[in-house]
Design a protein around this motif. Structure first.
Motif, PDB file in Angstrom:
ATOM      1  N   ILE A  60     -12.971  44.096 -19.398  1.00 12.64           N
ATOM      2  CA  ILE A  60     -13.868  44.942 -20.201  1.00 12.64           C
ATOM      3  C   ILE A  60     -15.082  45.264 -19.336  1.00 12.64           C
ATOM      4  O   ILE A  60     -15.671  44.367 -18.731  1.00 12.64           O
ATOM      5  N   ILE A  61     -15.439  46.548 -19.288  1.00  9.77           N
ATOM      6  CA  ILE A  61     -16.598  46.963 -18.496  1.00  9.77           C
ATOM      7  C   ILE A  61     -17.777  47.203 -19.433  1.00  9.77           C
ATOM      8  O   ILE A  61     -17.672  47.976 -20.391  1.00  9.77           O
ATOM      9  N   GLY A  62     -18.900  46.518 -19.160  1.00 13.07           N
ATOM     10  CA  GLY A  62     -20.097  46.644 -19.990  1.00 13.07           C
ATOM     11  C   GLY A  62     -20.670  45.283 -20.321  1.00 13.07           C
ATOM     12  O   GLY A  62     -20.075  44.250 -19.987  1.00 13.07           O
ATOM     13  N   GLY A  63     -21.827  45.271 -20.985  1.00 14.94           N
ATOM     14  CA  GLY A  63     -22.462  43.976 -21.250  1.00 14.94           C
ATOM     15  C   GLY A  63     -23.322  43.957 -22.486  1.00 14.94           C
ATOM     16  O   GLY A  63     -24.306  43.221 -22.551  1.00 14.94           O
ATOM     17  N   GLY A  64     -22.945  44.733 -23.509  1.00 14.40           N
ATOM     18  CA  GLY A  64     -23.746  44.786 -24.728  1.00 14.40           C
ATOM     19  C   GLY A  64     -22.979  44.333 -25.966  1.00 14.40           C
ATOM     20  O   GLY A  64     -21.899  43.735 -25.866  1.00 14.40           O
ATOM     21  N   GLY A  65     -23.549  44.652 -27.132  1.00 14.01           N
ATOM     22  CA  GLY A  65     -22.937  44.252 -28.399  1.00 14.01           C
ATOM     23  C   GLY A  65     -21.584  44.899 -28.634  1.00 14.01           C
ATOM     24  O   GLY A  65     -20.676  44.270 -29.191  1.00 14.01           O
ATOM     25  N   ARG A  66     -21.457  46.142 -28.221  1.00 13.36           N
ATOM     26  CA  ARG A  66     -20.166  46.840 -28.361  1.00 13.36           C
ATOM     27  C   ARG A  66     -19.083  46.102 -27.584  1.00 13.36           C
ATOM     28  O   ARG A  66     -17.986  45.852 -28.084  1.00 13.36           O
ATOM     29  N   ALA A 116     -14.455  42.290 -27.020  1.00 19.88           N
ATOM     30  CA  ALA A 116     -13.951  41.015 -26.481  1.00 19.88           C
ATOM     31  C   ALA A 116     -13.584  40.055 -27.617  1.00 19.88           C
ATOM     32  O   ALA A 116     -12.546  39.372 -27.558  1.00 19.88           O
ATOM     33  N   TRP A 117     -14.427  39.992 -28.648  1.00 18.68           N
ATOM     34  CA  TRP A 117     -14.169  39.126 -29.811  1.00 18.68           C
ATOM     35  C   TRP A 117     -12.859  39.503 -30.485  1.00 18.68           C
ATOM     36  O   TRP A 117     -12.042  38.641 -30.821  1.00 18.68           O
ATOM     37  N   LYS A 118     -12.633  40.804 -30.663  1.00 18.48           N
ATOM     38  CA  LYS A 118     -11.407  41.285 -31.315  1.00 18.48           C
ATOM     39  C   LYS A 118     -10.186  40.932 -30.471  1.00 18.48           C
ATOM     40  O   LYS A 118      -9.194  40.395 -30.971  1.00 18.48           O
ATOM     41  N   LEU A 119     -10.258  41.229 -29.165  1.00 22.90           N
ATOM     42  CA  LEU A 119      -9.116  40.951 -28.278  1.00 22.90           C
ATOM     43  C   LEU A 119      -8.827  39.456 -28.175  1.00 22.90           C
ATOM     44  O   LEU A 119      -7.672  39.042 -28.066  1.00 22.90           O
ATOM     45  N   ASN A 120      -9.864  38.640 -28.224  1.00 23.47           N
ATOM     46  CA  ASN A 120      -9.714  37.189 -28.118  1.00 23.47           C
ATOM     47  C   ASN A 120      -8.905  36.609 -29.276  1.00 23.47           C
ATOM     48  O   ASN A 120      -8.353  35.515 -29.170  1.00 23.47           O
ATOM     49  N   ASN A 121      -8.836  37.337 -30.385  1.00 19.88           N
ATOM     50  CA  ASN A 121      -8.070  36.884 -31.555  1.00 19.88           C
ATOM     51  C   ASN A 121      -6.665  37.478 -31.596  1.00 19.88           C
ATOM     52  O   ASN A 121      -5.983  37.388 -32.617  1.00 19.88           O
ATOM     53  N   GLU A 122      -6.227  38.096 -30.501  1.00 19.96           N
ATOM     54  CA  GLU A 122      -4.915  38.748 -30.473  1.00 19.96           C
ATOM     55  C   GLU A 122      -3.938  37.971 -29.591  1.00 19.96           C
ATOM     56  O   GLU A 122      -4.283  37.535 -28.487  1.00 19.96           O
ATOM     57  N   TYR A 169     -11.735  39.271 -18.865  1.00 19.21           N
ATOM     58  CA  TYR A 169     -12.881  39.305 -17.951  1.00 19.21           C
ATOM     59  C   TYR A 169     -13.852  40.364 -18.472  1.00 19.21           C
ATOM     60  O   TYR A 169     -13.433  41.340 -19.104  1.00 19.21           O
ATOM     61  N   CYS A 170     -15.135  40.193 -18.180  1.00 23.08           N
ATOM     62  CA  CYS A 170     -16.118  41.200 -18.579  1.00 23.08           C
ATOM     63  C   CYS A 170     -17.155  41.377 -17.479  1.00 23.08           C
ATOM     64  O   CYS A 170     -17.690  40.399 -16.958  1.00 23.08           O
ATOM     65  N   ALA A 171     -17.407  42.652 -17.116  1.00 21.35           N
ATOM     66  CA  ALA A 171     -18.362  42.948 -16.050  1.00 21.35           C
ATOM     67  C   ALA A 171     -19.448  43.893 -16.561  1.00 21.35           C
ATOM     68  O   ALA A 171     -19.136  45.015 -16.923  1.00 21.35           O
ATOM     69  N   PRO A 172     -20.729  43.450 -16.644  1.00 17.46           N
ATOM     70  CA  PRO A 172     -21.192  42.111 -16.268  1.00 17.46           C
ATOM     71  C   PRO A 172     -21.158  41.115 -17.428  1.00 17.46           C
ATOM     72  O   PRO A 172     -21.349  39.922 -17.205  1.00 17.46           O
ATOM     73  N   GLY A 173     -20.968  41.568 -18.674  1.00 15.43           N
ATOM     74  CA  GLY A 173     -20.989  40.654 -19.818  1.00 15.43           C
ATOM     75  C   GLY A 173     -22.388  40.183 -20.160  1.00 15.43           C
ATOM     76  O   GLY A 173     -23.390  40.703 -19.662  1.00 15.43           O
ATOM     77  N   ASN A 174     -22.466  39.182 -21.049  1.00 19.02           N
ATOM     78  CA  ASN A 174     -23.749  38.561 -21.415  1.00 19.02           C
ATOM     79  C   ASN A 174     -23.471  37.152 -21.925  1.00 19.02           C
ATOM     80  O   ASN A 174     -22.318  36.694 -21.900  1.00 19.02           O
TER      81      ASN A 174
END
Length: 416
Positions: A5-11, A16-22, A29-34
């Protein structure tokens, strides 16, 4: 399945939260994430617009799918670069992303395809813009043509303010090269709303509706922000209005893509004003809206990666997309002074005390010396579902009392 996932905000946290439950998703991975994203994904020290290093990482780590959150890498052409290397990436290509990257390109597209929108004119000459500004009436809408981090739209109330705005954009370069060209529009009266849609070459499928609150203070007072909170569904989005938007806006937009040979695959965000003459398009964005995504994905039942794969294969029409019946609310907690000057680095406490069914999406946070601290204007999106929007909002406000950081600010009327 390995996803970047590219980005680092609430969206991006919501994605990431949705995909993590699939089930089929094994590594994110997330760049840069938070700080919040780091709980569900491995965060990378790569800027979201550093296309070369993102591409290098995706190739070296055999990433199966890359999802682009923010607009800047899309407008810079990240999708084209990944596709040249045979990598699967979700988002519109550089040409399609001009719908957000250039206000003039966007307005020309709408007019060419008879999509209802405000009357407008483009200007590259400051004196010409000033000499004709009265012809639009007041208030008037002035937009910097290029990307300006969501701040390039100003609504002056009179001629004096309008001339000042034009000078700031075109000669003082307040928004840099984004103001080399401006779009001046008539001001539309009505109720503002928006819709997110999944798009491939054959279909445009709207998601459940959401209402975003842009003003920093209660009852829509104060300056515009990136969004102070959302709820889904929007109270004005009736079946009748939904049908009208599908026919007059969404279907015409898809036809426009086909006629212009725009290979649009991804998310389309349509900003709308519901006027006395019907819905009119204010703008297109070429990615998930923030913070609408936090409410909408919180209700999405179907696996997100399945929908994305269907879009990449032009098979969207054969996917059944289902949503939870429960309604959702997201309230943004911001740094004091936002959207203007604000502090970073204030310690956040209380998240461990929240009810189990509250989900907090991090917009601007990081870890410093093992402590969670603020790292942006919008800091946290406190989110919940319930039988009604009002019920969800009450649940959220009870829990917000447990969260603290210096200068904390939020609206108390979202969903109420």
């Amino acid at each position: 399945m390995k996803i970047l996932i590219i980005g680092g905000g609430g969206r991006e946290h919501a994605i990431a939260w949705k995909l993590n439950n699939e089930n089929r998703v094994e590594k994110i991975y997330c760049a840069p994430g938070n700080a919040g994203i780091s709980k569900v994904a491995q965060c990378l020290n790569i800027n979201d617009s550093d296309i070369d290093n993102l591409l290098k990482f995706a190739k070296e780590n055999s990433i199966d799918l890359t999802i682009v959150g923010p607009e800047v890498p899309l407008v810079k052409g990240i999708v084209d670069e990944f596709e040249k290397e045979g990598l699967r990436i979700f988002g519109p290509n550089k040409e399609c992303s001009q719908l957000e990257g250039s206000k003039a390109f966007c307005k020309e597209f709408m007019v060419r395809h008879n999509i209802p929108t405000a009357k407008y004119k483009e200007y590259t000459n400051l004196e010409e813009a000033i000499s004709e500004i009265d012809s639009f009436g007041y208030p008037v809408v002035i937009k910097a043509d290029g990307l300006a981090a969501g701040k390039g739209v100003v609504i002056p109330e009179n001629k004096e303010e309008a001339i000042k705005t034009l000078k700031e954009m075109m000669s003082d370069k307040k928004f840099g090269s984004a103001g080399d060209k401006v779009v001046v529009e008539e001001f539309l009266k009505g109720i503002e709303t928006s819709i997110l849609a999944f798009v491939d070459n054959e279909s445009i499928v709207p998601m459940v509706s959401a209402k975003d609150h842009k003003k920093v203070y209660n009852y829509e007072q104060g300056p515009n922000t990136g969004g102070m909170g959302t709820f889904s569904p929007s109270e004005i989005y009736t079946e009748e209005l939904s049908k009208e938007i599908q026919e007059d806006v969404l279907n015409k937009t898809l036809e426009g893509f086909k006629k212009d040979s725009l290979d649009y695959k991804g998310i389309l965000f349509v900003g709308l004003m519901i006027t006395e003459d019907g819905p009119k398009v204010l703008e297109y964005n070429v990615r998930f809206g923030d913070p609408e995504t936090q409410s909408v994905l919180f209700r999405l039942d179907t696996d997100l990666h399945e929908i994305i794969e269907a879009i990449l294969e032009n098979n969207l029409k054969n996917i059944n997309i289902n949503y939870k019946k429960e309604e959702a609310v997201c309230v943004m907690l911001t740094s004091g002074g936002y959207p203007d000057n604000y502090e970073k680095g204030n310690i956040i406490t209380g998240l461990e005390n929240l009810d189990e069914d509250i989900v907090v999406f991090h917009s601007g946070t990081k870890i410093v010396d093992n402590k969670l601290v603020t790292n942006g204007g919008r800091v946290l999106g406190v989110t919940a579902r319930a039988n009604t929007v009002n019920e969800a909002a009450k649940k959220i406000y009870e829990n917000i009392k447990k969260i603290n950081f210096e200068g904390i600010h939020y609206r108390t009327d979202i969903g109420m």
